[in-house]
Scaffold this motif. Sequence first.
Motif, PDB file in Angstrom:
ATOM      1  N   MET A 149       0.831  -1.153   0.000  1.00  0.00           N
ATOM      2  CA  MET A 149       0.000   0.000   0.000  1.00  0.00           C
ATOM      3  C   MET A 149       0.881   1.223   0.000  1.00  0.00           C
ATOM      4  O   MET A 149       2.056   1.155   0.348  1.00  0.00           O
ATOM      5  CB  MET A 149      -0.960   0.006   1.182  1.00  0.00           C
ATOM      6  N   GLN A 150       0.305   2.335  -0.427  1.00  0.00           N
ATOM      7  CA  GLN A 150       0.981   3.624  -0.352  1.00  0.00           C
ATOM      8  C   GLN A 150       0.133   4.524   0.526  1.00  0.00           C
ATOM      9  O   GLN A 150      -1.084   4.574   0.364  1.00  0.00           O
ATOM     10  CB  GLN A 150       1.110   4.257  -1.727  1.00  0.00           C
ATOM     11  N   VAL A 151       0.776   5.191   1.458  1.00  0.00           N
ATOM     12  CA  VAL A 151       0.065   6.146   2.301  1.00  0.00           C
ATOM     13  C   VAL A 151       0.723   7.508   2.151  1.00  0.00           C
ATOM     14  O   VAL A 151       1.942   7.617   2.038  1.00  0.00           O
ATOM     15  CB  VAL A 151       0.038   5.713   3.794  1.00  0.00           C
ATOM     16  N   ALA A 152      -0.115   8.521   2.095  1.00  0.00           N
ATOM     17  CA  ALA A 152       0.374   9.888   1.951  1.00  0.00           C
ATOM     18  C   ALA A 152      -0.124  10.719   3.122  1.00  0.00           C
ATOM     19  O   ALA A 152      -1.306  11.030   3.207  1.00  0.00           O
ATOM     20  CB  ALA A 152      -0.109  10.490   0.640  1.00  0.00           C
ATOM     21  N   PRO A 153       0.768  11.060   4.041  1.00  0.00           N
ATOM     22  CA  PRO A 153       0.371  11.957   5.123  1.00  0.00           C
ATOM     23  C   PRO A 153       0.266  13.381   4.606  1.00  0.00           C
ATOM     24  O   PRO A 153       0.665  13.682   3.480  1.00  0.00           O
ATOM     25  CB  PRO A 153       1.500  11.819   6.135  1.00  0.00           C
ATOM     26  N   ARG A 154      -0.278  14.245   5.415  1.00  0.00           N
ATOM     27  CA  ARG A 154      -0.488  15.633   5.013  1.00  0.00           C
ATOM     28  C   ARG A 154       0.808  16.400   4.778  1.00  0.00           C
ATOM     29  O   ARG A 154       0.807  17.437   4.154  1.00  0.00           O
ATOM     30  CB  ARG A 154      -1.346  16.345   6.052  1.00  0.00           C
ATOM     31  N   ASN A 155       1.933  15.880   5.233  1.00  0.00           N
ATOM     32  CA  ASN A 155       3.210  16.571   5.032  1.00  0.00           C
ATOM     33  C   ASN A 155       3.791  16.332   3.640  1.00  0.00           C
ATOM     34  O   ASN A 155       4.860  16.823   3.326  1.00  0.00           O
ATOM     35  CB  ASN A 155       4.228  16.187   6.110  1.00  0.00           C
ATOM     36  N   GLY A 156       3.117  15.536   2.801  1.00  0.00           N
ATOM     37  CA  GLY A 156       3.537  15.322   1.433  1.00  0.00           C
ATOM     38  C   GLY A 156       4.458  14.129   1.219  1.00  0.00           C
ATOM     39  O   GLY A 156       4.678  13.704   0.101  1.00  0.00           O
ATOM     40  N   ARG A 157       4.985  13.572   2.270  1.00  0.00           N
ATOM     41  CA  ARG A 157       5.848  12.397   2.180  1.00  0.00           C
ATOM     42  C   ARG A 157       5.002  11.183   1.809  1.00  0.00           C
ATOM     43  O   ARG A 157       3.878  11.055   2.259  1.00  0.00           O
ATOM     44  CB  ARG A 157       6.492  12.195   3.550  1.00  0.00           C
ATOM     45  N   VAL A 158       5.492  10.299   0.975  1.00  0.00           N
ATOM     46  CA  VAL A 158       4.760   9.085   0.599  1.00  0.00           C
ATOM     47  C   VAL A 158       5.499   7.879   1.163  1.00  0.00           C
ATOM     48  O   VAL A 158       6.702   7.740   0.989  1.00  0.00           O
ATOM     49  CB  VAL A 158       4.624   8.956  -0.928  1.00  0.00           C
ATOM     50  N   LEU A 159       4.760   7.026   1.872  1.00  0.00           N
ATOM     51  CA  LEU A 159       5.320   5.798   2.428  1.00  0.00           C
ATOM     52  C   LEU A 159       4.741   4.609   1.686  1.00  0.00           C
ATOM     53  O   LEU A 159       3.559   4.610   1.332  1.00  0.00           O
ATOM     54  CB  LEU A 159       4.968   5.674   3.914  1.00  0.00           C
ATOM     55  N   GLU A 160       5.553   3.597   1.450  1.00  0.00           N
ATOM     56  CA  GLU A 160       5.085   2.380   0.807  1.00  0.00           C
ATOM     57  C   GLU A 160       5.430   1.188   1.683  1.00  0.00           C
ATOM     58  O   GLU A 160       6.460   1.183   2.349  1.00  0.00           O
ATOM     59  CB  GLU A 160       5.752   2.204  -0.558  1.00  0.00           C
ATOM     60  N   GLY A 161       4.565   0.211   1.686  1.00  0.00           N
ATOM     61  CA  GLY A 161       4.823  -1.010   2.436  1.00  0.00           C
ATOM     62  C   GLY A 161       3.562  -1.832   2.550  1.00  0.00           C
ATOM     63  O   GLY A 161       2.504  -1.454   2.052  1.00  0.00           O
ATOM     64  N   ASN A 162       3.669  -2.952   3.203  1.00  0.00           N
ATOM     65  CA  ASN A 162       2.518  -3.814   3.464  1.00  0.00           C
ATOM     66  C   ASN A 162       1.904  -3.415   4.796  1.00  0.00           C
ATOM     67  O   ASN A 162       2.617  -3.224   5.778  1.00  0.00           O
ATOM     68  CB  ASN A 162       2.946  -5.280   3.512  1.00  0.00           C
ATOM     69  N   GLY A 163       0.583  -3.290   4.815  1.00  0.00           N
ATOM     70  CA  GLY A 163      -0.106  -2.994   6.067  1.00  0.00           C
ATOM     71  C   GLY A 163       0.033  -4.172   7.020  1.00  0.00           C
ATOM     72  O   GLY A 163      -0.214  -5.312   6.639  1.00  0.00           O
ATOM     73  N   VAL A 164       0.446  -3.888   8.248  1.00  0.00           N
ATOM     74  CA  VAL A 164       0.668  -4.946   9.227  1.00  0.00           C
ATOM     75  C   VAL A 164      -0.412  -4.935  10.300  1.00  0.00           C
ATOM     76  O   VAL A 164      -1.014  -5.951  10.600  1.00  0.00           O
ATOM     77  CB  VAL A 164       2.067  -4.812   9.871  1.00  0.00           C
ATOM     78  N   ASP A 165      -0.689  -3.739  10.871  1.00  0.00           N
ATOM     79  CA  ASP A 165      -1.619  -3.658  11.993  1.00  0.00           C
ATOM     80  C   ASP A 165      -1.917  -2.191  12.284  1.00  0.00           C
ATOM     81  O   ASP A 165      -1.306  -1.296  11.717  1.00  0.00           O
ATOM     82  CB  ASP A 165      -0.982  -4.293  13.230  1.00  0.00           C
ATOM     83  N   THR A 166      -2.856  -1.962  13.148  1.00  0.00           N
ATOM     84  CA  THR A 166      -3.070  -0.644  13.737  1.00  0.00           C
ATOM     85  C   THR A 166      -2.946  -0.815  15.242  1.00  0.00           C
ATOM     86  O   THR A 166      -3.342  -1.838  15.790  1.00  0.00           O
ATOM     87  CB  THR A 166      -4.453  -0.051  13.401  1.00  0.00           C
ATOM     88  N   VAL A 167      -2.356   0.176  15.896  1.00  0.00           N
ATOM     89  CA  VAL A 167      -2.185   0.124  17.340  1.00  0.00           C
ATOM     90  C   VAL A 167      -2.544   1.476  17.938  1.00  0.00           C
ATOM     91  O   VAL A 167      -2.511   2.492  17.260  1.00  0.00           O
ATOM     92  CB  VAL A 167      -0.733  -0.246  17.740  1.00  0.00           C
ATOM     93  N   THR A 168      -2.907   1.456  19.209  1.00  0.00           N
ATOM     94  CA  THR A 168      -3.120   2.686  19.965  1.00  0.00           C
ATOM     95  C   THR A 168      -1.942   2.813  20.916  1.00  0.00           C
ATOM     96  O   THR A 168      -1.686   1.911  21.720  1.00  0.00           O
ATOM     97  CB  THR A 168      -4.445   2.632  20.751  1.00  0.00           C
ATOM     98  N   ILE A 169      -1.223   3.928  20.803  1.00  0.00           N
ATOM     99  CA  ILE A 169      -0.051   4.120  21.645  1.00  0.00           C
ATOM    100  C   ILE A 169      -0.453   4.767  22.968  1.00  0.00           C
ATOM    101  O   ILE A 169      -1.615   5.139  23.153  1.00  0.00           O
ATOM    102  CB  ILE A 169       1.045   4.919  20.907  1.00  0.00           C
ATOM    103  N   ALA A 170       0.486   4.902  23.858  1.00  0.00           N
ATOM    104  CA  ALA A 170       0.220   5.318  25.242  1.00  0.00           C
ATOM    105  C   ALA A 170      -0.598   6.603  25.360  1.00  0.00           C
ATOM    106  O   ALA A 170      -1.441   6.716  26.240  1.00  0.00           O
ATOM    107  CB  ALA A 170       1.527   5.470  26.007  1.00  0.00           C
TER     108      ALA A 170
END
Length: 57
Positions: A1-22
């Motif tokens: 998958m490709q994800v694009a955050p609002r800062n314009g950077r594009v990340l690519e990889g396989n989705g692994v999980d979603t977590v809630t941090i502290a």
Amino acid sequence: MQVAPRNGRVLEGNGVDTVTIADKREVLLLDTDGIEALTLAKLEMPTPGATFTDQAF
């Protein structure tokens, strides 16, 4: 998958999980990186036969 955050950077990889941090933020984990869910602008699934191909936030 490709994800694009609002800062314009594009990340690519396989989705692994979603977590809630502290501090209660949700993070989408890729096999290459992690990204805070609230910062997502767009998510693309270039996989043939995927349920959806892209989602804008």
